[in-house]
Design a protein around this motif. Sequence first.
Motif, PDB file in Angstrom:
ATOM      1  N   GLY A  48       0.808  -1.216   0.000  1.00  0.00           N
ATOM      2  CA  GLY A  48       0.000   0.000   0.000  1.00  0.00           C
ATOM      3  C   GLY A  48       0.830   1.249   0.000  1.00  0.00           C
ATOM      4  N   ASN A  97       7.033  -7.633   0.857  1.00  0.00           N
ATOM      5  CA  ASN A  97       6.600  -6.288   0.476  1.00  0.00           C
ATOM      6  C   ASN A  97       5.920  -6.398  -0.886  1.00  0.00           C
ATOM      7  OD1 ASN A  97       6.303  -3.497   0.414  1.00  0.00           O
ATOM      8  ND2 ASN A  97       8.304  -3.185  -0.558  1.00  0.00           N
ATOM      9  N   THR A  98       4.604  -6.248  -0.875  1.00  0.00           N
ATOM     10  CA  THR A  98       3.899  -6.361  -2.157  1.00  0.00           C
ATOM     11  C   THR A  98       3.498  -4.993  -2.653  1.00  0.00           C
ATOM     12  OG1 THR A  98       1.725  -6.618  -1.143  1.00  0.00           O
ATOM     13  CG2 THR A  98       2.976  -8.639  -1.606  1.00  0.00           C
ATOM     14  N   GLY A 119       0.881  -3.109  -5.641  1.00  0.00           N
ATOM     15  CA  GLY A 119      -0.094  -3.279  -6.705  1.00  0.00           C
ATOM     16  C   GLY A 119      -1.258  -2.330  -6.612  1.00  0.00           C
ATOM     17  N   THR A 121      -5.148  -1.271  -7.455  1.00  0.00           N
ATOM     18  CA  THR A 121      -6.407  -2.003  -7.537  1.00  0.00           C
ATOM     19  C   THR A 121      -6.656  -2.503  -8.973  1.00  0.00           C
ATOM     20  OG1 THR A 121      -7.159  -0.460  -5.861  1.00  0.00           O
ATOM     21  CG2 THR A 121      -8.852  -1.768  -6.936  1.00  0.00           C
ATOM     22  N   ASP A 155       3.278   5.456 -11.086  1.00  0.00           N
ATOM     23  CA  ASP A 155       4.338   5.292 -10.087  1.00  0.00           C
ATOM     24  C   ASP A 155       5.703   5.376 -10.767  1.00  0.00           C
ATOM     25  OD1 ASP A 155       2.838   4.876  -7.701  1.00  0.00           O
ATOM     26  OD2 ASP A 155       2.298   2.880  -8.443  1.00  0.00           O
ATOM     27  N   LYS A 188      -1.185   8.708  -0.529  1.00  0.00           N
ATOM     28  CA  LYS A 188      -1.836   7.736   0.337  1.00  0.00           C
ATOM     29  C   LYS A 188      -2.028   8.430   1.675  1.00  0.00           C
ATOM     30  CE  LYS A 188      -2.370   3.900  -1.972  1.00  0.00           C
ATOM     31  NZ  LYS A 188      -2.265   2.496  -1.666  1.00  0.00           N
ATOM     32  N   ARG A 239      -5.877   5.623  -1.029  1.00  0.00           N
ATOM     33  CA  ARG A 239      -5.379   6.217  -2.250  1.00  0.00           C
ATOM     34  C   ARG A 239      -6.252   7.434  -2.526  1.00  0.00           C
ATOM     35  NH1 ARG A 239      -5.401   2.509  -7.643  1.00  0.00           N
ATOM     36  NH2 ARG A 239      -5.881   4.150  -9.154  1.00  0.00           N
TER      37      ARG A 239
HETATM   38  P1  AMP Z   1      -4.269   0.942  -4.335  1.00  0.00           P
HETATM   39  O1  AMP Z   1      -4.953   0.950  -5.662  1.00  0.00           O
HETATM   40  O2  AMP Z   1      -5.090   1.528  -3.259  1.00  0.00           O
HETATM   41  O3  AMP Z   1      -3.759  -0.419  -4.009  1.00  0.00           O
HETATM   42  O4  AMP Z   1      -3.015   1.888  -4.469  1.00  0.00           O
HETATM   43  C1  AMP Z   1      -1.970   1.573  -5.317  1.00  0.00           C
HETATM   44  C2  AMP Z   1      -0.846   2.553  -5.128  1.00  0.00           C
HETATM   45  O5  AMP Z   1      -0.301   2.450  -3.816  1.00  0.00           O
HETATM   46  C3  AMP Z   1       0.305   2.287  -6.033  1.00  0.00           C
HETATM   47  O6  AMP Z   1       0.103   2.820  -7.307  1.00  0.00           O
HETATM   48  C4  AMP Z   1       1.456   2.919  -5.282  1.00  0.00           C
HETATM   49  O7  AMP Z   1       1.471   4.296  -5.476  1.00  0.00           O
HETATM   50  C5  AMP Z   1       1.094   2.652  -3.838  1.00  0.00           C
HETATM   51  N1  AMP Z   1       1.727   1.419  -3.359  1.00  0.00           N
HETATM   52  C6  AMP Z   1       1.148   0.225  -3.212  1.00  0.00           C
HETATM   53  N2  AMP Z   1       2.007  -0.673  -2.706  1.00  0.00           N
HETATM   54  C7  AMP Z   1       3.180  -0.043  -2.532  1.00  0.00           C
HETATM   55  C8  AMP Z   1       4.485  -0.435  -2.043  1.00  0.00           C
HETATM   56  N3  AMP Z   1       4.740  -1.659  -1.613  1.00  0.00           N
HETATM   57  N4  AMP Z   1       5.452   0.500  -2.032  1.00  0.00           N
HETATM   58  C9  AMP Z   1       5.207   1.745  -2.451  1.00  0.00           C
HETATM   59  N5  AMP Z   1       4.010   2.166  -2.903  1.00  0.00           N
HETATM   60  C10 AMP Z   1       3.005   1.292  -2.949  1.00  0.00           C
END
Ligand code: AMP
Length: 971
Positions: A808, A827-828, A830, A832, A926, A947, A952
Amino acid sequence: MKPQQLVSLLQEKLILVSVSDGSLVVEAEKGAVTAEIAQLIRENKTQLLDYLSDSETQPKRQAITPRTEQYQTFAPLSFSQRRLWFIDQLQQGSAQYNMPALLTVTGKLDLAVAERACQAIIRRHEVLRTVLVDSENGARQHIRENVAFSISQSDLSTLDISTRSQQLDTLIDEELNTPFDLTQDVMMRARYILLAHPGTAQQDGVLLFNMHHIASDGWSIELLSQEFLTLYRAFAKGAANPLPELTIQYADYALWQQTWLQENVLETQLAYWQETLADAPSVHSLPLKQPRPEEKQSAAGCQSFSLDSTLSQQLGAVAQRHQMSPFMLVHSALSWVLAQHSNQQDILIGTPVANRMQSELEPLIGFFVNNLVLRTQTRHATLGDYFAHVRDVHRNAQANQDVPFEQLVERLNVERSLSHDPLFQIMLSMDSEFGVSDQADAGLDGLSFAQYEREIVSLKYDIDIDITPQDEGYTLRWTYDLALFEPNYIETLNRHLNRALQLFCDSAASTALAQLTLMDKQGQQAHLAQLCGPGVPLPSTPVHQLIETRATQSDARIAVKSHEGTLNYQQLNERANQLAHYLRAEHQVGPDTLVGLCVGRSLEMMVAVLGILKAGGAYVPLDPDYPQERLAYMVEDTGLSVVLTQQKVAAMLSNFNVTSVLLDDASQFAGYPISNPDVALSPENLAYVMYTSGSTGNPKGVMISHHNLINFAANCEQRYEITEADNVLQFSTMNFDIFVEEWLATLTQGATLVLRDDDVSLSREAFIAFCDSHAISVASLPTAFWHMLALSETELEALALRLVIVGGEALDKQSVAALKPGFVLLNTYGPTETTVTASGYAISGGYDAPRAVPIGRANVNTATLVLSEQLTLCPPGVVGELYISGQCLASGYLHQPALTAERFIDNPYFDPANPALSARLYKTGDLVRMGADGEIEFVGRSDDQVKIRGFRVELGEIETQLMSHELVESA
Ligand code: AMP
Ligand code: MG
């Protein structure tokens, strides 16, 4: 039209105009000179002739004459001297600007003669006997009439060979590292190091000259050695000084600069540079091996490569074909390479110019050399357009080369930094290797001099590339800051420069620049392969079938557990089946029917998710804690007609025009069959629609299919290795896709999903206690929550936790520095839109690497492509935007074809044979880079999306209520 513009225009059309014997000569390919152009040339003939005959000496310089009596002893400093004087005072004397020259002497050197030669040189060049003094009106040059000079001597001839060469190195280093005192020293020193008595060995001595840059430059060193040899030869024969008197001196030049230049051209040229360099990036963005040190370091790396010999031979002809010099061609290739390595189109490179525009300056020793800044924009339609631009850059830079670099820096008010050079940090020069010229024979008694081969590497810029033409072709010598670059990175740059030159030589001017790529086919394939996750074949079944299979295999095992009780696999499946049959019969739910789900965390929540899927529908989570307006928007946007809910939250829906089905009223489903319903679904049918922040102010619904979930289940299976023995924590609210990960990864493996109590998210103590009492082994947590938890090794030791998945936000590496052995933190990463996660990086034991924790490598059937704005592949280390392709890509945004087309674009790397390289590509926004080891690192956002406690939020959406949401409800 101004003649200058006309010449540029003609050059773009590859028409060359010049003056020969006072008449205009036009050279062009057949057909290039159209009637229109011929007319234009005719009309402007006189102006063109004037301009071209003039431009030979542009800008017209006044000859430099000897200064008047008034300035004989004291004269102003030249601009470049001023800057060195300033630095010298700042550093309180430093050896940084020493300029050495070393000669090997074979035969017997007559020291007295050598000394006389040096004395004559110092006599001849005032600048060598000039010191700097401070006065009321600033610093002045004080030109001294007589100075004493002798050559110091060292005798190493009695030492054994190995000590001798060691000692020689030490002496040379000592000399190089001894600063000059600019207020009282002679600006030249000489030392003779005797190595062996004549006749006893081949090499007899080393003659070492050292000048300070304030009185010297590369050209001067060559002059010095020539003059020394000429004088030595003459004096040794008893002849008189054969060198012609100098007509002017360095101080005359300094004075000319202060007066004529200042009054006539300086202002115009400064204005030109001011405009040309406006808003230039202050420092290049090449990938560095570590954050730039606050202070520039001095350790230099140096590597020489020879340019491919056929390429070397082509260079001249190709350059000529494009009306460029070989240097311009190399410069255009280098800028193009750097642009791709830094994902920056605006490239600044410095180059030295001798700056001895008047012939009377040529025989002078002194600090004349100037730096020109070449600023190129590397994005153009065709190669020809790009070359035309580079030609312009050079022509204009040369026309404005009188501005001393120091003046320019001052005028532009460049913010001074100790960490990098002003305006440019990358230097390109051609044949600037001034050295002492080889003289096999001094003409006397078998005495001969040669250049002493010892490479003296001194670091001036981040990267300094020198091209030297040699018999076999060109040699490229790269000197670079070891604190910033690894040797193998410089090798890569050099390889890419070679390729760029090859491409430029092989391509027609009409070639689209975007078609040329840094990586060849093979390199590109290898690079792509690193960015693709493993390929895994996927069944084309609906996702709930995976769970139905489990229900027959593990029927009695606990599937879901909460404070309310438990459901085993059989019970969960049967209850979901009854709900599904009910939904089909009573509410006509079928493929792609959207069904709202507005429930709290409960066993019913799980029954409902499965029931909707089994009925063929797709669920839309409607968090009962969301603000009314947001719920209303989602209900309207989806056009929901039926929402599954519970007594305690049903009131939320009272204002909406939907049919509510109360899940807690079990009697209404009781009469329906417990068997799996038979609904024909295709993999493309929707499984859920999940809302995420939108830049318009309204959230957007992301459409996820059964195929997406089947793919994600395969990923979870590979990465999490969940078995029947695992107790998986259900932590997230259902409006985040982490919830999907929780139930999907668990229920497809026959493990137990443990629904948390509400307070578990409120404190670390509650979390630890809950994990402890339920023997939780796997948990997926928002990164922010993991940061708050900061579990110590001992705390982890006491728990059954073996795997924590976070995601996240960027993961703080402190929070994973020490972990218990055997424990894995994943550490994932992604959005949505890519079905929960697209990549992951596993840490076991702990993390102590200097770089940020990577987001790792692509999931199965997924590619994480790091691309430039032109969608070319960024080389390792280069920051680009992350684009995702593969089987994880959402179908798009519900009812938003335009937005879908904007974010889901055609994939230029589409490969029907590779499931990770799908036809579409999702643009994440990103910024990331790929490490040398292939792991992706998150760098930041390319837009304003943030965030907020895991939420988001795109710019434009300001929902304060949303932001005040409980931290833990985020994922
Ligand atoms: P969401 O759609 O709510 O999952 O938000 C996705 C966004 O969260 C991504 O495009 C990144 O900007 C950020 N994000 C998600 N996971 C990571 C992570 N492990 N490290 C850095 N940013 C992340
Ligand atoms: Mg996510």
